[in-house]
Design an enzyme around this catalytic site. Structure first.
Site, PDB file in Angstrom:
ATOM      1  N   GLY A 217      40.867  46.429  41.392  1.00 26.03           N
ATOM      2  CA  GLY A 217      40.758  48.000  42.334  1.00 26.03           C
ATOM      3  C   GLY A 217      41.192  47.481  43.805  1.00 26.03           C
ATOM      4  O   GLY A 217      41.821  46.486  43.932  1.00 26.03           O
ATOM      5  N   ASN A 218      40.847  48.660  44.596  1.00 30.00           N
ATOM      6  CA  ASN A 218      41.255  48.306  46.089  1.00 30.00           C
ATOM      7  C   ASN A 218      40.004  49.273  46.817  1.00 30.00           C
ATOM      8  O   ASN A 218      39.186  49.871  46.073  1.00 30.00           O
ATOM      9  CB  ASN A 218      42.636  48.604  46.347  1.00 30.00           C
ATOM     10  CG  ASN A 218      42.952  50.189  46.049  1.00 30.00           C
ATOM     11  OD1 ASN A 218      42.244  51.040  46.650  1.00 30.00           O
ATOM     12  ND2 ASN A 218      43.723  50.394  45.170  1.00 30.00           N
ATOM     13  N   ARG A 219      40.163  49.130  48.125  1.00 29.40           N
ATOM     14  CA  ARG A 219      39.224  49.678  48.969  1.00 29.40           C
ATOM     15  C   ARG A 219      39.496  51.321  49.406  1.00 29.40           C
ATOM     16  O   ARG A 219      38.661  51.632  50.149  1.00 29.40           O
ATOM     17  CB  ARG A 219      39.387  49.087  50.603  1.00 29.40           C
ATOM     18  CG  ARG A 219      38.649  47.422  50.290  1.00 29.40           C
ATOM     19  CD  ARG A 219      39.116  46.837  51.600  1.00 29.40           C
ATOM     20  NE  ARG A 219      39.133  45.477  51.311  1.00 29.40           N
ATOM     21  CZ  ARG A 219      38.093  44.485  51.322  1.00 29.40           C
ATOM     22  NH1 ARG A 219      36.815  45.126  51.190  1.00 29.40           N
ATOM     23  NH2 ARG A 219      38.066  43.341  51.194  1.00 29.40           N
ATOM     24  N   ALA A 284      45.851  55.120  46.266  1.00 30.98           N
ATOM     25  CA  ALA A 284      46.019  53.788  46.050  1.00 30.98           C
ATOM     26  C   ALA A 284      46.350  53.414  44.814  1.00 30.98           C
ATOM     27  O   ALA A 284      45.332  52.455  44.411  1.00 30.98           O
ATOM     28  CB  ALA A 284      45.342  52.868  47.067  1.00 30.98           C
TER      29      ALA A 284
END
Ligand code: PMT
Length: 405
Positions: A217-219, A284
């Site tokens: 995943g990402n932030r 994102a």
């Protein structure tokens, strides 16, 4: 655009809201609502029924709004008070609206100041019902709701939960924050520059499974996308918000679709953009996903010092969607902002791209603010200062509105 001009655009700043309060134990929440509306810059004029005054005194509302409260038409300071309040109103909110009030509204009877004001106004009307669940479910009440909806009245709630009767069910007054959100959407629809438009927004990260408990995943927190959705709603758009997993509450009046992976985000966007006038891709999405996610939790074995996960390329969502409407992308960059953003603008066939340096203080992932530069397909460049994400959202929507015009 400065935060001052955003404040001016806030849908409640300078608006004149008539607040009708009818008899219900939840009338105390109307005091909080009146206070919230005033804090948001609205002028609030309260009209009450005698039954409402049994629960909360007119003095409470008078103190909170700084204006006289009209309970009895004949005792009002102003001659023809019902007509005057109705004429000044940009919107009439009736909260709480009792079953009796809704029956009177549906039949056009005017036994009190609230129903008198409703009959005398041409402003949009928002009704927040509150009653026992059996009264709400009664065919007579439901028929009144249908009659009022057919006449253009908007409803918010009732919410489900514990009721004054001790029962649990539908009938609780919607929370003041939800009523404010519904009012902002209503005012937007009645005069916003995106009224009648369908804006699709993507937000948040994707989570690509490694196994049933882990993911790539990402932030992204979703704050940027949710701010765009909220601002578009405030300007009158019908908004569909397609979001990855985030810890944010859905702003009232927005159609939210939850997804987890890029494949799911693409499938939902294919469906909802079919009717979209604009798509803003602030999500994102992961560029790569684990090629073969394990079906059981992966275990470490004794002596194992490393592991390898093969990644497969995800589809590019923007590039995969059929052309149509105003397409807006974001570019999250850590270096060469302009160069990378302009390359993405061309390759993704966008009207414009919103580039943010996600390493800059106060910008990018998880922050309340963002500093962006907008690169347009005709070569124009708008470098914006650090602003709230809601203010950035309005700048983006200004550019979309100009294209739609
Ligand atoms: O959510 P917040 O915490 O508020 O943070 C906001 C944000 C930093 C996530 C947001 O401002 C932002 O920059 N979003 C885009 C993040 C991103 O994926 O950028 P990118 O440069 O990798 O992608 C370029 C564009 O292609 C983006 O519009 C992206 O949504 C889109 N994309 C990316 C990958 C993919 N498989 N398909 C896509 O369509």
């Amino acid at each position: 655009m400065s935060d001052v001009s955003v404040r001016e655009r806030l849908p409640l700043e300078g608006r004149h809201i008539a607040l009708g309060v009818t008899g219900s134990i939840s009338a105390y929440k109307a005091a909080d609502l009146a206070s919230k509306l005033r804090q948001a810059g609205a002028t609030v004029e309260v009209v009450m029924t005698p039954a409402a005054a049994q629960f909360v005194t007119p003095l409470t509302f008078q103190s909170l709004t700084g204006r006289p409260v009209v309970l009895d038409m004949f005792a009002a300071e102003e001659a023809e008070a019902h007509v005057e309040v109705a004429r000044r109103a940009d919107a009439l909110v009736i909260a709480p609206a009792s079953a009796d009030c809704m029956a009177n509204l549906a039949s056009g009877r005017t036994p009190d100041m609230v129903t008198l004001t409703a009959l005398a106004t041409v402003a949009p009307v928002l009704v927040a019902p509150a009653m026992d669940s059996q009264m709400w479910a009664h065919p007579a009440t439901q028929a009144n709701v249908e009659t009022l909806r057919a006449r253009g009245v908007t409803f918010v709630g009732p919410a489900e939960g514990r009721l004054a009767s001790g029962r649990t069910g539908a009938g609780r007054l919607a929370e003041p924050a939800a009523i404010v959100g519904a009012l902002r959407a209503l005012l937007g629809r009645s005069r916003g520059d995106l009224s009648g438009r369908h804006v699709v927004v993507s937000a948040g990260p994707t989570q690509e499974p490694i196994d049933p408990v882990r993911y790539v995943g990402n932030r992204s927190s979703g704050k940027m996308g949710f701010a765009i959705a909220e601002a578009a709603r405030d300007r009158g758009a019908r908004v569909t918000l397609v979001t990855g997993p985030v810890a944010l509450e859905t702003p009232p009046g927005i159609d939210r679709r939850d997804v987890s992976t890029v494949a799911q985000m693409l499938a939902v966007l294919q469906e909802v953009t079919a009717t979209g006038d604009a798509l803003v891709m602030s999500a994102a999405p992961a560029d790569f996903r684990p090629e073969n996610p394990a079906t059981q939790k992966m275990k470490k074995t004794p002596g194992q010092e490393s592991m390898r996960i093969d990644l497969a390329k995800n589809p590019d969502i923007l590039a995969s969607l059929p052309a149509g409407g105003v397409r807006v992308g974001f570019a999250a960059e850590t270096e060469n902002l302009a160069e990378n953003a302009v390359a993405k603008l061309a390759s993704k066939r966008l009207a414009f791209i919103v580039a943010n340096d996600v390493t800059a203080a106060g910008s990018g992932f998880g922050t309340e603010t963002n500093q962006v530069t907008i690169f347009h397909d005709d070569g124009r460049v708008d470098a914006l200062p650090l602003m709230s994400k809601y203010a950035v959202a309005h700048a983006i929507l200004d550019a979309i509105a100009a294209r739609l015009d």
